[in-house]
Motif scaffolding. Structure first.
Motif, PDB file in Angstrom:
ATOM      1  N   GLY A 322      -9.473  24.490  -4.355  1.00  0.00           N
ATOM      2  CA  GLY A 322      -9.990  23.279  -4.981  1.00  0.00           C
ATOM      3  C   GLY A 322      -8.970  22.482  -5.773  1.00  0.00           C
ATOM      4  N   PRO A 323      -8.171  23.126  -6.652  1.00  0.00           N
ATOM      5  CA  PRO A 323      -7.197  22.342  -7.434  1.00  0.00           C
ATOM      6  C   PRO A 323      -6.242  21.529  -6.564  1.00  0.00           C
ATOM      7  CG  PRO A 323      -7.459  24.522  -8.386  1.00  0.00           C
ATOM      8  CD  PRO A 323      -8.216  24.537  -7.093  1.00  0.00           C
ATOM      9  N   ALA A 324      -5.771  22.107  -5.473  1.00  0.00           N
ATOM     10  CA  ALA A 324      -4.837  21.388  -4.608  1.00  0.00           C
ATOM     11  C   ALA A 324      -5.523  20.216  -3.922  1.00  0.00           C
ATOM     12  CB  ALA A 324      -4.257  22.346  -3.568  1.00  0.00           C
ATOM     13  N   TRP A 325      -6.762  20.419  -3.463  1.00  0.00           N
ATOM     14  CA  TRP A 325      -7.480  19.329  -2.803  1.00  0.00           C
ATOM     15  C   TRP A 325      -7.823  18.219  -3.781  1.00  0.00           C
ATOM     16  CZ3 TRP A 325      -7.351  18.365   2.059  1.00  0.00           C
ATOM     17  CH2 TRP A 325      -7.190  19.393   2.983  1.00  0.00           C
ATOM     18  N   PHE A 326      -8.175  18.575  -5.014  1.00  0.00           N
ATOM     19  CA  PHE A 326      -8.439  17.552  -6.026  1.00  0.00           C
ATOM     20  C   PHE A 326      -7.206  16.682  -6.240  1.00  0.00           C
ATOM     21  CE2 PHE A 326     -12.539  19.065  -7.318  1.00  0.00           C
ATOM     22  CZ  PHE A 326     -13.080  18.046  -8.095  1.00  0.00           C
ATOM     23  N   GLU A 327      -6.054  17.303  -6.324  1.00  0.00           N
ATOM     24  CA  GLU A 327      -4.833  16.536  -6.572  1.00  0.00           C
ATOM     25  C   GLU A 327      -4.520  15.624  -5.378  1.00  0.00           C
ATOM     26  OE1 GLU A 327      -1.817  15.161  -9.015  1.00  0.00           O
ATOM     27  OE2 GLU A 327      -3.568  16.421  -9.457  1.00  0.00           O
ATOM     28  N   ARG A 328      -4.751  16.107  -4.178  1.00  0.00           N
ATOM     29  CA  ARG A 328      -4.494  15.286  -2.994  1.00  0.00           C
ATOM     30  C   ARG A 328      -5.440  14.080  -2.941  1.00  0.00           C
ATOM     31  NH1 ARG A 328      -4.027  19.467   2.024  1.00  0.00           N
ATOM     32  NH2 ARG A 328      -3.749  17.486   3.157  1.00  0.00           N
ATOM     33  N   LEU A 329      -6.681  14.312  -3.305  1.00  0.00           N
ATOM     34  CA  LEU A 329      -7.629  13.198  -3.351  1.00  0.00           C
ATOM     35  C   LEU A 329      -7.274  12.241  -4.488  1.00  0.00           C
ATOM     36  CD1 LEU A 329     -10.872  15.251  -2.713  1.00  0.00           C
ATOM     37  CD2 LEU A 329     -10.067  13.376  -1.258  1.00  0.00           C
ATOM     38  N   TYR A 330      -6.840  12.783  -5.607  1.00  0.00           N
ATOM     39  CA  TYR A 330      -6.525  11.966  -6.777  1.00  0.00           C
ATOM     40  C   TYR A 330      -5.368  11.007  -6.506  1.00  0.00           C
ATOM     41  CZ  TYR A 330      -5.044  10.723 -11.496  1.00  0.00           C
ATOM     42  OH  TYR A 330      -4.680  10.023 -12.622  1.00  0.00           O
TER      43      TYR A 330
END
Length: 343
Positions: A322-330
């Protein structure tokens, strides 16, 4: 249980926390899938003011009933379910008239603000009142069922517009909700649906999902283009699904005299209003918040394929990623739309 905790802005951690307590009218749902919403991204960096750390975010979810309270009658252990993102009291005057989304006592999963704090579904388990649960057909994959919530939001917005068959529509914003609104407008009988967005990839997806025309404001004057496509009249209705001043002004200027605009985007607390345009052209502005009773219809439309979900899902990933995907979306990675996490 494991949960993805927003411990500080732009800091997500996979942590062990206690299972949520639940009362006699609640159930404990083992979360199978939970989508990352755009509002969670704006909460991730603190810009919305609605996700004050520490908080477990997540409100687009589906799963299996793991435990039930003593007074639960609507579901049984093992049932496949989704649930409303809004926890309404179900007893106040507002709820009694069916406006559950406007309940003055409401709480929203994964939201932490001045009024309340309610942990959400980026976790192995979430406690849910039985009156906001909805059963799922066996053939509906959990990663699709998790997106019933945004589908219900789109259906509610179109219902608020009271679209008549044959009307022309404009949708400003081709993110997740915008793409679902396009499909909902088509199902409501709109003759033409014009999508406006700054991202060529999203406009291509919008056309694949039912937009009759697409407009990139970087390439052309959007208002003038809509006028040309509507013989100089403007669209009958518009949906603004971005939530900023430029998008709202575009939506207002794209509708005909006497037109209707649904304001769905909810990121910026205050925006300037082109007052004289609204007044002189008798344009009706309609607020649209969450959903109010659209879940059964949303489940039916997604299960039948009438509203297409699969093209909107960019990735399905375990909660630990989740943290990595959040950053990519951000950071706005090109081509990314909806990411679904599996606790």
């Amino acid at each position: 249980m494991q949960a993805l905790l927003l411990s500080d802005y732009r800091k997500l951690e996979l942590v062990d926390i206690d299972r949520p307590a639940f009362g006699p009218n609640d159930v404990l749902v083992r979360v199978a899938a939970c989508g990352i919403c755009g509002s969670d991204i704006h909460g991730y960096d603190g810009s919305s003011g609605r996700r004050v750390p520490p908080i477990v975010m997540g409100h687009e979810a589906a799963g299996v009933v793991a435990e039930v309270g003593a007074d639960v009658e609507r579901v049984r252990i093992g049932d496949r379910v989704t649930f409303d993102s809004t926890i309404s009291c179900g007893e106040c005057e507002v709820c009694r008239r069916g406006d559950f989304n406007l309940c003055p006592n409401r709480r929203i999963f994964g939201v932490s603000c001045d009024e309340f704090r309610q942990h959400g579904a980026y976790a192995e388990f979430v406690a849910v009142p039985q009156h906001i649960l909805y059963p799922l057909p066996d053939e509906l994959p959990f990663e699709h069922a998790a997106l019933i919530e945004p589908v219900s939001v789109a259906l509610h917005a179109v219902a608020r517009l009271a679209v008549a068959p044959g009307e022309r529509a404009v949708v400003v914003g081709s993110g997740m909700i915008g793409l679902l609104v396009i499909q909902a407008l088509r199902l409501a009988g709109c003759h033409d649906v014009i999508a406006i967005d700054l991202d060529p990839l999203r406009l291509e997806l919008a056309r694949n999902l039912g937009a009759s025309e697409t407009i990139d404001p970087k390439q052309t004057d959007a208002v003038r283009a809509v006028e040309e496509l509507t013989e100089g009249n403007g669209a009958d209705v518009a949906a603004e699904v971005v939530g900023n001043s430029a998008a709202m002004t575009t939506a207002i200027r794209c509708v005909r005299r006497g037109g209707r605009v649904a304001l769905v985007g909810n990121i910026t607390p205050e925006v300037p209003l082109p007052l004289q345009v609204v007044v002189a052209r008798e344009i009706t502005l309609i607020g649209s918040c969450a959903s109010a009773g659209e879940y059964p219809r949303a489940i039916e439309l997604v299960a039948s394929g009438a509203i297409r979900i699969a093209p909107l899902i960019s990735a399905v990933a375990p909660l630990r990623e989740g943290p990595a995907w959040f950053e990519r979306l951000y950071v706005g990675e090109p081509g990314l739309m909806k990411v679904v996490l599996q606790p």
